[in-house]
Motif scaffolding. Structure first.
Motif, PDB file in Angstrom:
ATOM      1  N   LEU A   1       0.825  -1.206   0.000  1.00  0.00           N
ATOM      2  CA  LEU A   1       0.000   0.000   0.000  1.00  0.00           C
ATOM      3  C   LEU A   1       0.863   1.263   0.000  1.00  0.00           C
ATOM      4  CD1 LEU A   1      -2.851  -1.063   2.457  1.00  0.00           C
ATOM      5  CD2 LEU A   1      -3.010  -0.759  -0.029  1.00  0.00           C
ATOM      6  N   GLU A   2       1.989   1.212   0.706  1.00  0.00           N
ATOM      7  CA  GLU A   2       2.901   2.364   0.713  1.00  0.00           C
ATOM      8  C   GLU A   2       3.509   2.572  -0.668  1.00  0.00           C
ATOM      9  OE1 GLU A   2       5.523   5.483   2.146  1.00  0.00           O
ATOM     10  OE2 GLU A   2       3.511   4.722   2.581  1.00  0.00           O
TER      11      GLU A   2
ATOM     12  N   ARG B   1       0.928   4.072  -2.879  1.00  0.00           N
ATOM     13  CA  ARG B   1       0.724   5.501  -2.571  1.00  0.00           C
ATOM     14  C   ARG B   1       1.803   6.350  -3.227  1.00  0.00           C
ATOM     15  NH1 ARG B   1       2.825   9.416   0.285  1.00  0.00           N
ATOM     16  NH2 ARG B   1       4.492   8.064   1.083  1.00  0.00           N
TER      17      ARG B   1
ATOM     18  N   ARG C   1       1.169   6.617  -6.904  1.00  0.00           N
ATOM     19  CA  ARG C   1       0.082   7.546  -7.253  1.00  0.00           C
ATOM     20  C   ARG C   1       0.551   8.988  -7.159  1.00  0.00           C
ATOM     21  NH1 ARG C   1      -2.954   3.987  -4.175  1.00  0.00           N
ATOM     22  NH2 ARG C   1      -2.915   5.395  -2.386  1.00  0.00           N
ATOM     23  N   VAL C   2       1.300   9.316  -6.128  1.00  0.00           N
ATOM     24  CA  VAL C   2       1.803  10.685  -5.970  1.00  0.00           C
ATOM     25  C   VAL C   2       2.701  11.061  -7.144  1.00  0.00           C
ATOM     26  CG1 VAL C   2       3.255  12.196  -4.560  1.00  0.00           C
ATOM     27  CG2 VAL C   2       1.615  10.671  -3.456  1.00  0.00           C
TER      28      VAL C   2
ATOM     29  N   ARG D   1      -2.390   6.811 -14.621  1.00  0.00           N
ATOM     30  CA  ARG D   1      -2.557   5.895 -13.499  1.00  0.00           C
ATOM     31  C   ARG D   1      -2.713   4.467 -14.004  1.00  0.00           C
ATOM     32  NH1 ARG D   1      -5.738   7.649  -8.097  1.00  0.00           N
ATOM     33  NH2 ARG D   1      -4.493   9.488  -7.562  1.00  0.00           N
TER      34      ARG D   1
ATOM     35  N   GLU E   1      -3.988  -3.423  -5.688  1.00  0.00           N
ATOM     36  CA  GLU E   1      -4.225  -2.431  -4.631  1.00  0.00           C
ATOM     37  C   GLU E   1      -5.511  -2.742  -3.872  1.00  0.00           C
ATOM     38  OE1 GLU E   1      -3.794   1.651  -5.797  1.00  0.00           O
ATOM     39  OE2 GLU E   1      -2.360   1.136  -7.372  1.00  0.00           O
TER      40      GLU E   1
END
Length: 200
Positions: A140-141, A144, A147-148, A157, A166
């Protein structure tokens, strides 16, 4: 006097134009370096996220029935990034998160190894629970961060047809949190019952 002023203003304007031009060129080059970094990093993180999702689905009994749990998926190694990336071209906090990610992967590997030494057959629940928790958090990290980087540098994306790693990680995390709440609630009830019995 007016000619001197005109010459002075001309020099100032000329110098300013050069400074602005150089600044614009520098910013454009910096954006190119940042975009290149984002492209390389997200393409290293995506397979890691996928592998973490597979780890979380592996309870030791995937594929075919067996008497004793046995992992059928390998835990992923930390993503590796090219040496030519300019980490100063992106947000310092984000750069820190990316560069520190390998340490988190090492911590997860150590905690999983320790859990394997104390897990009990035939299900080895302690091992698979620790393994899933550690790599769900890492997956998940990594998602993230990806995505950033994609949003900041205008990269597309990820899209999924049927299976979203995810979503697998998020759903499994929610399930584990619910299991933790149920265990805490059961422990509270047991403690209250024992206290009542001792008092009676």
């Amino acid at each position: 006097m007016s000619e001197a002023i005109a010459a002075f203003l001309g020099a100032v304007i000329g110098t300013s134009v050069l400074i602005i031009r150089d600044w614009i060129a520098h910013r454009a080059a910096e954006r190119q370096r940042a975009t290149y970094l984002a492209i390389r990093v997200v393409n290293a993180l995506d397979p890691f996220v996928d592998a973490c999702a597979l780890v979380c689905k592996d309870n030791g009994f995937l594929g075919y029935p067996r008497d004793e749990a046995e992992a059928t998926t390998e835990t992923p190694s930390a993503p590796r990034f090219p040496d030519d990336l300019d980490w100063r071209s992106i947000d310092p906090r984000l750069a820190f998160d990316i560069l520190a990610f390998a340490n988190k992967v090492s911590d997860a590997a150590r905690s999983t190894l320790m859990a394997s030494e104390f897990a009990s057959p035939p299900n080895y629940e302690e091992y698979y629970d620790t393994r899933c928790r550690a790599y769900a958090a890492l997956g998940l990290e990594a998602a993230r961060i990806g995505r950033v980087l994609r949003d900041t540098h205008h990269l597309p994306r990820r899209t999924f047809d049927r299976w979203s790693p995810e979503q697998v990680l998020a759903e499994r995390t929610i399930e584990m949190e619910e299991e933790d709440r149920n265990e805490r609630e059961q422990a509270r009830k047991d403690s209250a019952m024992w206290a009542l019995m001792a008092g009676g």
